[in-house]
Design an enzyme around this catalytic site. Structure first.
Site, PDB file in Angstrom:
ATOM      1  N   LYS A  44       0.854  -1.196   0.000  1.00 11.42           N
ATOM      2  CA  LYS A  44       0.000   0.000   0.000  1.00 11.42           C
ATOM      3  C   LYS A  44       0.893   1.250   0.000  1.00 11.42           C
ATOM      4  O   LYS A  44       1.907   1.291   0.713  1.00 11.42           O
ATOM      5  CB  LYS A  44      -0.888   0.006   1.258  1.00 11.42           C
ATOM      6  CG  LYS A  44      -1.632   1.329   1.499  1.00 11.42           C
ATOM      7  CD  LYS A  44      -2.617   1.662   0.404  1.00 11.42           C
ATOM      8  CE  LYS A  44      -3.217   3.070   0.584  1.00 11.42           C
ATOM      9  NZ  LYS A  44      -4.061   3.469  -0.578  1.00 11.42           N
ATOM     10  N   CYS A 130      -2.247  10.016  -6.353  1.00 12.16           N
ATOM     11  CA  CYS A 130      -3.317   9.724  -5.409  1.00 12.16           C
ATOM     12  C   CYS A 130      -4.386  10.813  -5.555  1.00 12.16           C
ATOM     13  O   CYS A 130      -4.096  11.999  -5.348  1.00 12.16           O
ATOM     14  CB  CYS A 130      -2.809   9.694  -3.974  1.00 12.16           C
ATOM     15  SG  CYS A 130      -4.155   9.323  -2.827  1.00 12.16           S
TER      16      CYS A 130
HETATM   17  O1  LIG Z   1      -7.406   6.881  -1.702  1.00  2.00           O
HETATM   18  C1  LIG Z   1      -6.316   6.239  -1.806  1.00  2.00           C
HETATM   19  O2  LIG Z   1      -5.644   5.828  -0.838  1.00  2.00           O
HETATM   20  C2  LIG Z   1      -5.865   6.001  -3.206  1.00  2.00           C
HETATM   21  N1  LIG Z   1      -6.834   5.604  -4.087  1.00  2.00           N
HETATM   22  C3  LIG Z   1      -6.561   5.426  -5.435  1.00  2.00           C
HETATM   23  O3  LIG Z   1      -7.448   5.064  -6.230  1.00  2.00           O
HETATM   24  N2  LIG Z   1      -5.300   5.643  -5.877  1.00  2.00           N
HETATM   25  C4  LIG Z   1      -4.290   6.029  -5.048  1.00  2.00           C
HETATM   26  O4  LIG Z   1      -3.140   6.212  -5.520  1.00  2.00           O
HETATM   27  C5  LIG Z   1      -4.590   6.215  -3.650  1.00  2.00           C
HETATM   28  I1  LIG Z   1      -3.058   6.756  -2.355  1.00  2.00           I
END
Ligand SMILES: O=C(O)c1[nH]c(=O)[nH]c(=O)c1I
Length: 311
Positions: A44, A130
């Site tokens: 993650k 993100c």
């Molecule tokens: O909301 C998130 O944690 C997230 N959700 C996404 O769909 N892509 C990302 O790079 C991330 I960092």
């Protein structure tokens, strides 16, 4: 049928793995990936300190994919760095990617220095896309900031590094972004991240389906496959061949996996399909790929990688 592939110097027994953010936040989930038919794993996206992320409900499965606004919940870099270094001892040949999503250049540089000082010998993926941290625009859509970050990163970090990109939707943007990326010794790019800030509605209750950001969230799954195919193809056509490509977005079947490799992907990731089906998805999709390759007379992925023909 030989399904092996390489990414930088890492050898993948199969070309399929998880996408960062899905089934990879805890050691339990990560061990599940180790025991699956995935050819590698990515953790993650991490920040230096742990984060709880956005309020629930922050993920929803949709008829043709998913919407998420997780808000970067993670256990902090050291948790994943420790996992990677421990796993390298028990599974020395299993490719491990560490994903980073620092909320400032300073934080990213601090994390890269910590990785460089450790025994980590995998690949690092810097997430520039993100879409769900309120108040933080996506770096991948700010080309000056992207250039500044990559310049600073490559002055600091001497290990293999790739970046996770948002989807682009304009040919001039593909040209512009590729021109920037070709200036840096990137090991790979990973395209695409979720299609940012979509909206899904529950018709019956007349409400959004996730809580954060007024219901706006990243879209994944079948909805985004045409965008993923185009981004992999466009960057393969434009990037220095030394920059490899991880293709991500909308893979449900072996045919989808075949198509991303046909566009030029060296490794392919699944997010929504893994979230919905669990790790058996890896074996199902790979078996479907083998069947397609056998029907077409291909023995290896290199026999067709990047060979999409136009009319
Ligand atoms: O909301 C998130 O944690 C997230 N959700 C996404 O769909 N892509 C990302 O790079 C991330 I960092």
């Amino acid at each position: 049928i030989d399904l092996t592939t390489t990414l930088n110097k890492l050898h993948f027994k199969t070309p399929l793995m998880n996408a960062a953010g899905v089934h990879c936040a805890t050691t339990t989930e990560l061990d599940d990936l180790l025991d699956s038919q995935a050819g590698g794993l990515v953790t993650k996206s991490a920040t230096l300190q742990p984060r709880t992320g956005n309020p629930d409900p922050r993920y929803a499965n949709l008829p043709f994919g998913s919407i998420n606004s997780m808000g970067l919940p993670n256990q902090g870099l050291d948790y994943y760095l420790n996992y990677a270094n421990a796993t390298a001892l028990t599974h020395p040949d299993f490719p491990i990617l560490l994903s980073l999503a620092g909320q400032s250049l300073a934080e990213n540089l601090q994390m890269l220095e910590r990785i460089q000082a450790s025994a980590f010998s995998g690949l690092t993926e810097l997430n520039l896309s993100c879409p769900n941290v309120p108040g933080k625009p996506q770096i991948g859509y700010d080309f000056d900031q992207m250039k500044t970050i990559l310049t600073a990163v490559f002055q600091t970090f001497n290990q293999p590094l790739g970046i996770k990109l948002p989807p682009y939707f304009d040919l001039a943007q593909f040209d512009l972004v590729a021109d920037i990326l070709n200036q840096f010794p990137l090991a790979f790019i990973n395209t695409i991240n979720s299609v940012g800030n979509g909206l899904f509605i529950n018709l019956e209750t007349e409400t959004t389906v996730i809580k954060p950001k007024g219901g706006f969230g990243g879209i994944g799954g079948s909805y985004v496959k045409p965008v993923a195919l185009a981004n992999v193809r466009a960057f393969r056509q434009r990037l220095n061949p030394a920059i490899q490509i991880i293709g991500t977005g909308g893979v449900v079947s072996g045919g989808d996996l075949f198509e991303l490799i046909l566009c030029g992907a060296d490794v392919v990731q699944i997010g929504t399909t893994l979230a919905q089906e669990g790790t058996p998805a890896f074996g199902r999709i790979l078996t479907e790929l083998e069947r397609i390759m056998a029907q077409k007379g291909y023995a290896t992925l290199a026999d067709f990688r990047g060979n999409l023909k136009t009319l």
